[in-house]
Design a protein around this motif. Structure first.
Motif, PDB file in Angstrom:
ATOM      1  N   ARG A 124       0.876  -1.165   0.000  1.00 41.42           N
ATOM      2  CA  ARG A 124       0.000   0.000   0.000  1.00 41.42           C
ATOM      3  C   ARG A 124       0.913   1.214   0.000  1.00 41.42           C
ATOM      4  O   ARG A 124       1.402   1.618   1.046  1.00 41.42           O
ATOM      5  CB  ARG A 124      -0.916  -0.019   1.224  1.00 41.42           C
ATOM      6  CG  ARG A 124      -1.807  -1.263   1.289  1.00 41.42           C
ATOM      7  CD  ARG A 124      -2.639  -1.287   2.562  1.00 41.42           C
ATOM      8  NE  ARG A 124      -3.360  -2.537   2.674  1.00 41.42           N
ATOM      9  CZ  ARG A 124      -4.605  -2.729   2.244  1.00 41.42           C
ATOM     10  NH1 ARG A 124      -5.235  -1.733   1.633  1.00 41.42           N
ATOM     11  NH2 ARG A 124      -5.204  -3.891   2.392  1.00 41.42           N
ATOM     12  N   PRO A 125       1.147   1.827  -1.164  1.00 44.06           N
ATOM     13  CA  PRO A 125       2.210   2.828  -1.273  1.00 44.06           C
ATOM     14  C   PRO A 125       2.015   4.044  -0.396  1.00 44.06           C
ATOM     15  O   PRO A 125       2.980   4.688  -0.005  1.00 44.06           O
ATOM     16  CB  PRO A 125       2.174   3.195  -2.769  1.00 44.06           C
ATOM     17  CG  PRO A 125       0.819   2.780  -3.244  1.00 44.06           C
ATOM     18  CD  PRO A 125       0.429   1.600  -2.424  1.00 44.06           C
ATOM     19  N   ARG A 126       0.782   4.398  -0.067  1.00 45.79           N
ATOM     20  CA  ARG A 126       0.560   5.597   0.736  1.00 45.79           C
ATOM     21  C   ARG A 126       1.015   5.409   2.171  1.00 45.79           C
ATOM     22  O   ARG A 126       1.306   6.372   2.869  1.00 45.79           O
ATOM     23  CB  ARG A 126      -0.917   5.973   0.710  1.00 45.79           C
ATOM     24  CG  ARG A 126      -1.437   6.427  -0.655  1.00 45.79           C
ATOM     25  CD  ARG A 126      -2.902   6.753  -0.598  1.00 45.79           C
ATOM     26  NE  ARG A 126      -3.200   7.774   0.402  1.00 45.79           N
ATOM     27  CZ  ARG A 126      -4.440   8.127   0.774  1.00 45.79           C
ATOM     28  NH1 ARG A 126      -5.475   7.526   0.231  1.00 45.79           N
ATOM     29  NH2 ARG A 126      -4.617   9.052   1.682  1.00 45.79           N
ATOM     30  N   PHE A 127       1.058   4.175   2.645  1.00 41.88           N
ATOM     31  CA  PHE A 127       1.364   3.917   4.047  1.00 41.88           C
ATOM     32  C   PHE A 127       2.608   3.050   4.251  1.00 41.88           C
ATOM     33  O   PHE A 127       3.112   2.957   5.365  1.00 41.88           O
ATOM     34  CB  PHE A 127       0.177   3.220   4.721  1.00 41.88           C
ATOM     35  CG  PHE A 127      -1.125   3.934   4.535  1.00 41.88           C
ATOM     36  CD1 PHE A 127      -1.430   5.055   5.287  1.00 41.88           C
ATOM     37  CD2 PHE A 127      -2.050   3.493   3.598  1.00 41.88           C
ATOM     38  CE1 PHE A 127      -2.630   5.719   5.122  1.00 41.88           C
ATOM     39  CE2 PHE A 127      -3.257   4.157   3.427  1.00 41.88           C
ATOM     40  CZ  PHE A 127      -3.548   5.275   4.184  1.00 41.88           C
ATOM     41  N   PHE A 128       3.086   2.429   3.193  1.00 42.16           N
ATOM     42  CA  PHE A 128       4.152   1.431   3.285  1.00 42.16           C
ATOM     43  C   PHE A 128       5.403   1.969   3.985  1.00 42.16           C
ATOM     44  O   PHE A 128       5.860   1.425   4.988  1.00 42.16           O
ATOM     45  CB  PHE A 128       4.466   0.960   1.862  1.00 42.16           C
ATOM     46  CG  PHE A 128       5.639   0.052   1.736  1.00 42.16           C
ATOM     47  CD1 PHE A 128       5.623  -1.218   2.289  1.00 42.16           C
ATOM     48  CD2 PHE A 128       6.773   0.446   1.044  1.00 42.16           C
ATOM     49  CE1 PHE A 128       6.692  -2.063   2.161  1.00 42.16           C
ATOM     50  CE2 PHE A 128       7.851  -0.391   0.907  1.00 42.16           C
ATOM     51  CZ  PHE A 128       7.811  -1.653   1.470  1.00 42.16           C
ATOM     52  N   VAL A 129       5.940   3.073   3.479  1.00 47.09           N
ATOM     53  CA  VAL A 129       7.168   3.639   4.046  1.00 47.09           C
ATOM     54  C   VAL A 129       6.925   4.167   5.455  1.00 47.09           C
ATOM     55  O   VAL A 129       7.739   3.967   6.365  1.00 47.09           O
ATOM     56  CB  VAL A 129       7.716   4.744   3.137  1.00 47.09           C
ATOM     57  CG1 VAL A 129       8.900   5.453   3.796  1.00 47.09           C
ATOM     58  CG2 VAL A 129       8.137   4.176   1.790  1.00 47.09           C
ATOM     59  N   GLY A 130       5.792   4.832   5.663  1.00 49.13           N
ATOM     60  CA  GLY A 130       5.480   5.379   6.979  1.00 49.13           C
ATOM     61  C   GLY A 130       5.375   4.309   8.049  1.00 49.13           C
ATOM     62  O   GLY A 130       5.842   4.500   9.174  1.00 49.13           O
ATOM     63  N   VAL A 131       4.784   3.171   7.704  1.00 47.34           N
ATOM     64  CA  VAL A 131       4.640   2.079   8.671  1.00 47.34           C
ATOM     65  C   VAL A 131       6.004   1.510   9.048  1.00 47.34           C
ATOM     66  O   VAL A 131       6.301   1.300  10.228  1.00 47.34           O
ATOM     67  CB  VAL A 131       3.727   0.971   8.101  1.00 47.34           C
ATOM     68  CG1 VAL A 131       3.863  -0.320   8.908  1.00 47.34           C
ATOM     69  CG2 VAL A 131       2.272   1.435   8.108  1.00 47.34           C
TER      70      VAL A 131
END
Length: 411
Positions: free
Chosen positions: A13-20
């Protein structure tokens, strides 16, 4: 390096992947400094000695150093997300152990589990390299790398607030809750790794690495209390002197080594790891000594007489700076190469320290500056960029062709 086996991967899920993944890194890093404000009170709270209380910090250094390469290599072979979840589960279990007990032995065991979860950061970086498009890798890896400093800077003031205003077990319940939240978020949006390495897990190499690291780190961390010429200290250093050559010889001859020493000996990899080690030493020496120095009474002539909350807040700007400058670092790396970004970092780090009048503090700051300057020298000898520019198509695949594994990235 054995060839990789492709496995089915879920789309991220690109919108949340890095943030998670970055949030997981921050939570793990917070655990490393969580008990620092509590240490002066631990003997009274647990009926233990100051020497036993110091193990709440020492044991995380030992388990972090041992399990980071081991879990990193296991992630290459058995799935990086799977080992990421295992690491977060270990962190949660350790937090619960500390939350339900006031016995120093149980607390040390729980802290050991929390330290082992440090493998989350290199595992997260490796997952990013597998899943993200090349143009987004540098900025995302820079953010993930900065979480170690961000968590340390945030953890001190938050833990200090808890110690001053709540029951001290509360901070461990909170860390357990954060661990559960991390697990849920990873299951929700982090995909399974698309590549796995063939071969068997190097159990002998893992045991040898663990024994060597424990011998060295235990001698260094306890040498001041035991005496640098005491039998225990000398025995540990002697054991390390025997273990490391034997381990190195075994790793060079085995078909699936835990750490590929031939790759690690390449100048680009070796000097990068040396620079990273020295930068980390300088950063933590400055951070921890600054927090202690500002709490010293004003009567000393150099202390500020600040509370533990204020001492923690003194480190918060450093964490905020890491968040703000991680994209700048990525931009410098993309334009001029990673060597330029490291050079800029260690130059600023070597120049930013105070000079208090107390000799002990001055000496520590000077040692930290010396470590930063040594990192600068190591960086100057790094080879220039010879692969496609970072952030361009093919850059990460070219880097991956060197055979670097998660275990080696975590060095």
């Amino acid at each position: 390096m054995p060839p990789a086996i492709p496995v089915a991967a879920d789309p991220p899920r690109p919108r949340f992947f890095v943030g998670v993944l970055a949030f997981c890194g921050v939570v793990v890093a917070v655990m490393q400094t969580l008990v620092v404000p509590l240490l002066p009170h631990v003997p009274a709270l647990t009926g233990s000695t100051p020497a036993a209380a110091s193990w709440l910090v020492t044991v995380t250094l030992l388990t972090g150093a041992v399990f980071t390469p081991v879990l990193g290599r296991a992630g290459d072979m058995y799935g990086k997300r799977r080992l990421l979840l295992v690491s977060l589960g270990v962190l949660t279990a350790g937090s619960v152990m500390c939350a339900v007990s006031s016995h120093i032995g149980v607390l040390i065991a729980g802290r050991a589990l929390q330290g082992a979860a440090l493998a989350v950061i290199p595992l997260g970086i490796s997952i990013m390299r597998d899943e993200l498009p090349p143009a987004k890798v540098l900025s995302s890896v820079a953010l993930m790398s900065s979480t170690l400093g961000i968590g340390a800077a945030v953890g001190l003031p938050v833990a200090a607030l808890v110690v001053e205003h709540f029951d001290w077990h509360t901070m461990f319940w909170a860390s357990a809750a954060l661990g559960v939240l991390d697990i849920a978020l990873v299951l929700w949006c982090v995909p399974k790794a698309p590549l796995r390495s063939r071969g068997r897990f190097d159990a002998v190499g893992a045991l040898g690495l663990s024994a060597g690291l424990v011998a060295v780190l235990l001698a260094i961390t306890q040498g001041a209390d035991w005496g640098w010429t005491s039998p225990r200290t000398l025995t540990l250093l002697g054991a390390a002197a025997v273990i490391w050559p034997l381990w190195g010889a075994y790793e060079l001859r085995t078909r699936s080594p835990l750490v590929d020493l031939r790759v690690s000996a390449r100048p680009a990899v070796l000097l990068t790891n040396v620079a990273a080690l020295l930068i980390g030493f300088a950063f933590y020496a400055n951070s921890l000594v600054t927090a202690q120095m500002v709490q010293e009474p004003k009567a000393t002539g150099y202390g500020l007489g600040a509370s533990i909350v204020v001492s923690g807040l003194c480190l918060l700007p450093g964490g905020l700076a890491m968040v703000a400058l991680s994209p700048v670092s990525a931009k410098i790396s993309a334009t001029y190469g990673p060597k330029a970004a490291v050079l800029a970092n260690v130059t600023f780090e070597a120049g930013g320290r105070t000079a208090p009048t107390l000799h002990a503090y001055l000496l520590v700051f000077l040692i930290a500056a010396g470590a930063a300057l040594s990192a600068l020298v190591a960086t100057l000898f790094l080879p220039g960029r010879t692969t496609p520019a970072p952030g361009t198509v093919g850059a990460d695949r070219a880097e991956g062709a060197t055979g670097r594994t998660t275990a080696e990235e975590s060095a």
